[in-house]
Design a protein around this motif. Sequence first.
Motif: not given
Length: 181
Positions: A120-140
Amino acid sequence: MKTIAEFIADSAVLELLTLHFFGITLDAFRMAGGILLLLMGIRIVTGNPVQAAHEMKEQVHMSSLGEAKSVYRQIVIPFAMPLLVGPGVIANLILYSTESERIGKTSLTLGLIGITIGVGALAFLILLSGRFLQRLVGTIGLGILTRILGLLVAAIGMQFVVTGTSDVIIHTIAPEILKGH
């Protein structure tokens, strides 16, 4: 407002009572949960090409807020919510908690609780960092990761089906066949 943990705990207790009331075995429940996870995984992997094309067309004319809403609709609602509090999660918790009760080790139950809190904590952190992850890996990259995770969800579901089926064969069908001989 209920938290995800409270919802999962309430659902698990209610599900156990329902299973006993209707005479549903854990193996049948395991197979049904596996089929649901398999279907979710397949839906995640295959996606909907018509909807994707429509959303790409809409993204051209979107503001930042509209883009954020679109990403939320594409990723969080169809992917995260069923995986966080959906039937697959509830089935997993029921199966693993009854397995730890069957073995009789409280350390397994405490481990299950710890892992549930950790996930649950990991999911929270992933959802919290969603924008960062999107910028990091891109749309593809996000599309590729989503499909890889969908494949993992499908494989977990398939393993539940295989385990449930083999348990039914070993513990229910085989003893009945051997009685006849």
